[in-house]
Design an enzyme around this catalytic site. Structure first.
Site, short mmCIF file in Angstrom:
data_model
loop_
_atom_site.label_atom_id
_atom_site.label_comp_id
_atom_site.label_asym_id
_atom_site.label_seq_id
_atom_site.Cartn_x
_atom_site.Cartn_y
_atom_site.Cartn_z
N ASP A 139 -17.90 -39.04 -12.04
CA ASP A 139 -17.91 -37.99 -13.20
C ASP A 139 -16.57 -37.63 -13.65
O ASP A 139 -16.55 -36.58 -13.99
CB ASP A 139 -18.84 -36.87 -12.99
CG ASP A 139 -19.25 -36.40 -14.42
OD1 ASP A 139 -19.29 -36.92 -15.08
OD2 ASP A 139 -19.74 -35.25 -14.21
N PRO A 142 -11.90 -35.45 -18.71
CA PRO A 142 -10.82 -34.54 -18.94
C PRO A 142 -11.60 -32.93 -18.59
O PRO A 142 -10.59 -32.13 -18.13
CB PRO A 142 -10.65 -34.55 -20.52
CG PRO A 142 -10.94 -35.89 -20.91
CD PRO A 142 -12.40 -36.35 -19.91
#
Length: 280
Positions: A139, A142
Protein backbone atom coordinates in the site's frame (compact mmCIF):
# COMPACT_ATOMS: atom_id res chain seq x y z
CA UNK A 1 -20.50 8.91 24.41
CA UNK A 2 -19.76 7.04 21.22
CA UNK A 3 -16.55 5.10 21.94
CA UNK A 4 -15.37 5.56 18.34
CA UNK A 5 -15.48 9.35 18.68
CA UNK A 6 -14.47 9.65 22.32
CA UNK A 7 -10.75 10.22 22.91
CA UNK A 8 -9.42 8.29 25.93
CA UNK A 9 -7.12 9.87 28.52
CA UNK A 10 -4.78 6.90 28.83
CA UNK A 11 -4.12 3.73 26.81
CA UNK A 12 -1.80 1.29 28.55
CA UNK A 13 0.95 3.39 30.07
CA UNK A 14 0.65 6.14 27.46
CA UNK A 15 -1.06 9.48 28.06
CA UNK A 16 -3.17 10.48 25.07
CA UNK A 17 -2.65 14.01 23.75
CA UNK A 18 -4.80 14.14 20.60
CA UNK A 19 -6.25 12.12 17.75
CA UNK A 20 -4.02 12.20 14.66
CA UNK A 21 -6.17 10.21 12.27
CA UNK A 22 -8.46 7.25 11.69
CA UNK A 23 -8.55 4.50 9.11
CA UNK A 24 -10.80 1.57 8.35
CA UNK A 25 -9.48 -0.53 11.22
CA UNK A 26 -7.70 1.72 13.66
CA UNK A 27 -7.09 5.13 15.14
CA UNK A 28 -3.74 6.82 15.64
CA UNK A 29 -3.08 9.14 18.59
CA UNK A 30 -0.27 11.43 19.56
CA UNK A 31 0.69 10.26 23.03
CA UNK A 32 3.35 10.71 25.71
CA UNK A 33 5.47 7.94 27.14
CA UNK A 34 6.88 8.42 30.62
CA UNK A 35 9.96 6.19 30.52
CA UNK A 36 11.81 7.11 28.44
CA UNK A 37 10.00 10.42 28.18
CA UNK A 38 9.12 10.98 24.55
CA UNK A 39 6.24 11.73 22.21
CA UNK A 40 5.03 8.69 20.30
CA UNK A 41 2.33 7.72 17.82
CA UNK A 42 -0.05 5.13 19.29
CA UNK A 43 -2.15 3.03 16.95
CA UNK A 44 -5.08 0.98 18.26
CA UNK A 45 -7.90 -1.14 16.85
CA UNK A 46 -11.18 0.78 16.94
CA UNK A 47 -13.79 -0.53 19.40
CA UNK A 48 -16.22 -2.82 17.63
CA UNK A 49 -13.88 -3.43 14.70
CA UNK A 50 -11.88 -6.24 16.27
CA UNK A 51 -12.82 -9.08 13.95
CA UNK A 52 -10.44 -12.02 13.80
CA UNK A 53 -9.20 -10.95 10.37
CA UNK A 54 -8.52 -7.34 11.36
CA UNK A 55 -6.81 -8.37 14.58
CA UNK A 56 -4.57 -10.71 12.61
CA UNK A 57 -3.69 -7.92 10.19
CA UNK A 58 -2.93 -5.58 13.08
CA UNK A 59 -0.71 -8.20 14.69
CA UNK A 60 1.10 -8.73 11.40
CA UNK A 61 1.69 -4.97 11.13
CA UNK A 62 3.29 -4.89 14.57
CA UNK A 63 5.47 -7.90 13.77
CA UNK A 64 6.48 -6.44 10.43
CA UNK A 65 7.51 -3.05 11.79
CA UNK A 66 9.40 -4.65 14.65
CA UNK A 67 11.70 -6.32 12.14
CA UNK A 68 12.57 -3.11 10.32
CA UNK A 69 15.45 -0.89 11.40
CA UNK A 70 15.98 1.83 8.81
CA UNK A 71 15.99 5.65 8.90
CA UNK A 72 13.42 5.63 6.09
CA UNK A 73 10.86 3.51 7.99
CA UNK A 74 8.89 4.61 11.07
CA UNK A 75 10.25 2.62 14.02
CA UNK A 76 8.02 0.56 16.30
CA UNK A 77 8.79 0.72 20.03
CA UNK A 78 6.29 -1.63 21.60
CA UNK A 79 3.24 -3.77 20.82
CA UNK A 80 0.68 -4.95 23.36
CA UNK A 81 -2.93 -4.84 24.50
CA UNK A 82 -4.70 -2.50 26.90
CA UNK A 83 -8.06 -2.35 28.65
CA UNK A 84 -9.70 0.86 27.41
CA UNK A 85 -13.16 0.49 28.95
CA UNK A 86 -14.53 -1.11 25.81
CA UNK A 87 -12.65 -4.37 26.13
CA UNK A 88 -9.09 -5.45 25.48
CA UNK A 89 -7.65 -3.60 22.49
CA UNK A 90 -4.36 -4.24 20.69
CA UNK A 91 -2.03 -1.28 20.22
CA UNK A 92 1.46 -0.47 19.19
CA UNK A 93 3.63 2.52 20.00
CA UNK A 94 5.79 3.89 17.23
CA UNK A 95 8.00 6.79 16.27
CA UNK A 96 6.16 10.10 16.12
CA UNK A 97 7.19 11.95 12.97
CA UNK A 98 6.79 15.70 12.67
CA UNK A 99 6.50 16.49 9.01
CA UNK A 100 4.35 16.52 5.89
CA UNK A 101 3.17 13.88 3.49
CA UNK A 102 5.42 13.36 0.48
CA UNK A 103 3.01 15.17 -1.84
CA UNK A 104 2.63 18.13 0.54
CA UNK A 105 6.38 18.38 1.12
CA UNK A 106 7.16 18.47 -2.61
CA UNK A 107 4.42 21.02 -3.26
CA UNK A 108 5.13 23.34 -0.32
CA UNK A 109 8.92 23.32 -0.79
CA UNK A 110 8.66 23.79 -4.58
CA UNK A 111 11.27 21.09 -5.05
CA UNK A 112 13.27 20.86 -8.25
CA UNK A 113 13.21 17.73 -10.41
CA UNK A 114 16.59 16.68 -8.97
CA UNK A 115 15.32 17.09 -5.39
CA UNK A 116 12.21 15.02 -6.16
CA UNK A 117 14.39 12.29 -7.61
CA UNK A 118 16.64 12.38 -4.53
CA UNK A 119 13.60 11.84 -2.27
CA UNK A 120 12.39 8.90 -4.36
CA UNK A 121 15.83 7.31 -4.25
CA UNK A 122 15.70 7.44 -0.44
CA UNK A 123 12.18 5.99 -0.39
CA UNK A 124 13.21 3.19 -2.76
CA UNK A 125 16.20 2.29 -0.57
CA UNK A 126 13.91 2.04 2.49
CA UNK A 127 11.49 -0.20 0.59
CA UNK A 128 14.40 -2.43 -0.42
CA UNK A 129 15.35 -2.76 3.25
CA UNK A 130 11.86 -4.12 3.98
CA UNK A 131 12.02 -6.47 1.00
CA UNK A 132 15.32 -7.90 2.22
CA UNK A 133 13.53 -8.82 5.46
CA UNK A 134 10.75 -10.65 3.68
CA UNK A 135 8.12 -7.88 3.69
CA UNK A 136 6.03 -6.40 0.91
CA UNK A 137 4.23 -3.20 1.80
CA UNK A 138 1.33 -3.48 -0.72
CA UNK A 139 0.00 0.00 0.00
CA UNK A 140 2.78 2.41 -0.92
CA UNK A 141 1.40 5.87 -1.74
CA UNK A 142 2.32 9.50 -1.01
CA UNK A 143 -0.01 9.59 2.03
CA UNK A 144 1.92 6.72 3.63
CA UNK A 145 5.24 8.56 3.34
CA UNK A 146 6.00 11.44 5.71
CA UNK A 147 9.00 13.71 5.17
CA UNK A 148 10.33 14.91 8.51
CA UNK A 149 11.85 18.29 9.39
CA UNK A 150 15.32 17.16 8.26
CA UNK A 151 14.10 16.11 4.80
CA UNK A 152 14.18 12.38 5.59
CA UNK A 153 11.21 10.47 4.14
CA UNK A 154 9.67 7.87 6.48
CA UNK A 155 7.39 5.09 5.29
CA UNK A 156 4.34 4.42 7.45
CA UNK A 157 1.65 1.78 7.75
CA UNK A 158 2.79 -1.70 7.01
CA UNK A 159 -0.74 -2.75 7.99
CA UNK A 160 -1.32 -4.59 4.76
CA UNK A 161 2.25 -5.83 4.42
CA UNK A 162 2.47 -9.39 3.24
CA UNK A 163 4.95 -11.48 5.18
CA UNK A 164 6.78 -13.63 2.67
CA UNK A 165 8.43 -16.00 5.15
CA UNK A 166 7.33 -19.63 4.86
CA UNK A 167 5.92 -19.68 8.40
CA UNK A 168 3.14 -17.32 7.27
CA UNK A 169 1.91 -19.54 4.41
CA UNK A 170 -1.18 -20.59 6.36
CA UNK A 171 -2.43 -17.00 6.70
CA UNK A 172 -2.06 -16.02 3.08
CA UNK A 173 -5.30 -17.58 1.93
CA UNK A 174 -7.30 -15.09 4.01
CA UNK A 175 -6.43 -12.43 1.41
CA UNK A 176 -7.58 -14.37 -1.66
CA UNK A 177 -10.21 -12.44 -3.60
CA UNK A 178 -9.71 -9.21 -1.62
CA UNK A 179 -8.36 -5.99 -3.07
CA UNK A 180 -5.94 -4.87 -0.37
CA UNK A 181 -4.32 -1.47 -0.83
CA UNK A 182 -5.11 1.77 -2.67
CA UNK A 183 -6.32 1.24 -6.22
CA UNK A 184 -4.46 4.09 -7.93
CA UNK A 185 -1.08 2.69 -6.84
CA UNK A 186 -1.78 -1.00 -7.37
CA UNK A 187 0.18 -3.02 -9.92
CA UNK A 188 -1.63 -4.91 -12.71
CA UNK A 189 -1.08 -8.17 -10.84
CA UNK A 190 -2.32 -6.72 -7.55
CA UNK A 191 -5.69 -5.63 -8.95
CA UNK A 192 -6.38 -9.28 -9.79
CA UNK A 193 -6.74 -9.83 -6.02
CA UNK A 194 -4.69 -13.03 -6.00
CA UNK A 195 -1.95 -12.69 -3.36
CA UNK A 196 0.05 -15.49 -4.95
CA UNK A 197 0.81 -13.17 -7.90
CA UNK A 198 2.41 -10.53 -5.67
CA UNK A 199 6.11 -10.17 -4.99
CA UNK A 200 8.51 -7.32 -4.27
CA UNK A 201 8.15 -6.03 -7.84
CA UNK A 202 4.55 -5.05 -7.02
CA UNK A 203 5.98 -2.46 -4.63
CA UNK A 204 8.41 -1.38 -7.37
CA UNK A 205 5.39 -0.62 -9.55
CA UNK A 206 3.83 1.49 -6.77
CA UNK A 207 7.13 3.39 -6.47
CA UNK A 208 6.90 4.03 -10.21
CA UNK A 209 3.40 5.50 -9.84
CA UNK A 210 4.57 7.73 -6.97
CA UNK A 211 7.62 8.85 -8.95
CA UNK A 212 5.46 9.64 -11.98
CA UNK A 213 3.04 11.63 -9.81
CA UNK A 214 5.80 13.65 -8.14
CA UNK A 215 7.26 14.57 -11.53
CA UNK A 216 4.07 15.09 -13.54
CA UNK A 217 1.69 16.35 -10.87
CA UNK A 218 -0.86 13.72 -11.89
CA UNK A 219 -1.33 9.94 -12.02
CA UNK A 220 -0.04 8.05 -15.07
CA UNK A 221 -3.57 6.98 -16.08
CA UNK A 222 -7.02 8.54 -16.26
CA UNK A 223 -8.81 6.21 -13.85
CA UNK A 224 -12.54 6.14 -13.20
CA UNK A 225 -12.54 5.29 -9.49
CA UNK A 226 -16.34 5.10 -9.36
CA UNK A 227 -16.32 2.01 -11.58
CA UNK A 228 -13.93 -0.56 -10.17
CA UNK A 229 -14.05 -2.84 -13.19
CA UNK A 230 -13.09 0.00 -15.55
CA UNK A 231 -10.34 1.14 -13.19
CA UNK A 232 -8.87 -2.36 -13.04
CA UNK A 233 -9.01 -2.61 -16.84
CA UNK A 234 -7.17 0.72 -17.19
CA UNK A 235 -4.39 -0.34 -14.80
CA UNK A 236 -3.96 -3.66 -16.60
CA UNK A 237 -4.14 -2.44 -20.22
CA UNK A 238 -3.71 1.33 -20.63
CA UNK A 239 -0.36 2.93 -21.40
CA UNK A 240 0.77 5.76 -19.11
CA UNK A 241 0.49 9.30 -20.45
CA UNK A 242 4.03 9.96 -21.78
CA UNK A 243 6.09 12.07 -19.41
CA UNK A 244 7.59 13.96 -22.35
CA UNK A 245 4.13 15.30 -23.17
CA UNK A 246 4.01 16.89 -19.72
CA UNK A 247 7.53 18.31 -19.60
CA UNK A 248 10.06 18.13 -22.43
CA UNK A 249 13.15 17.65 -20.26
CA UNK A 250 11.79 14.30 -19.05
CA UNK A 251 12.65 12.85 -22.49
CA UNK A 252 16.19 11.94 -21.48
CA UNK A 253 17.00 9.47 -18.71
CA UNK A 254 13.92 10.10 -16.57
CA UNK A 255 11.21 8.79 -18.90
CA UNK A 256 12.75 5.31 -19.43
CA UNK A 257 13.39 4.91 -15.68
CA UNK A 258 9.74 5.62 -14.87
CA UNK A 259 8.56 3.48 -17.79
CA UNK A 260 10.58 0.50 -16.57
CA UNK A 261 9.13 0.80 -13.05
CA UNK A 262 5.62 0.91 -14.58
CA UNK A 263 5.95 -2.11 -16.87
CA UNK A 264 2.74 -4.17 -16.95
CA UNK A 265 4.77 -7.39 -17.01
CA UNK A 266 6.61 -7.62 -13.70
CA UNK A 267 9.40 -9.59 -15.37
CA UNK A 268 10.23 -6.45 -17.37
CA UNK A 269 10.24 -4.16 -14.32
CA UNK A 270 13.20 -3.41 -12.08
CA UNK A 271 14.01 -6.62 -10.25
CA UNK A 272 14.34 -4.71 -6.97
CA UNK A 273 13.69 -1.33 -5.40
CA UNK A 274 17.47 -1.02 -5.00
CA UNK A 275 17.91 -1.19 -8.79
CA UNK A 276 15.34 1.59 -9.20
CA UNK A 277 17.16 3.67 -6.58
CA UNK A 278 20.48 3.11 -8.36
CA UNK A 279 19.10 4.28 -11.72
CA UNK A 280 17.48 7.33 -10.13
Amino acid sequence: GDPINRIPDVIGHYRIIRLLGEGGMGAVYEAEQETPRRTIALKIIKPGFGSAGLLLRFEKEAQALGRLQHPGIAQIYEAGTAETGWGLQPYFAMEFIRGKTLREYVRDRHLTTAQRLDLMALVSEAVHHAHQRGLIHRDLKPGNIIVDETGQPKILDFGVARVTDSDMQATRQTDVGQLVGTLAYMSPEQVLADPNLLDTRSDVYALGVILYELLAGRLPYDINFTKIHEAVQTIRDADPVPLRSIQRNYRGDIEPIVAKALEKDKDRRYASAAELADDI
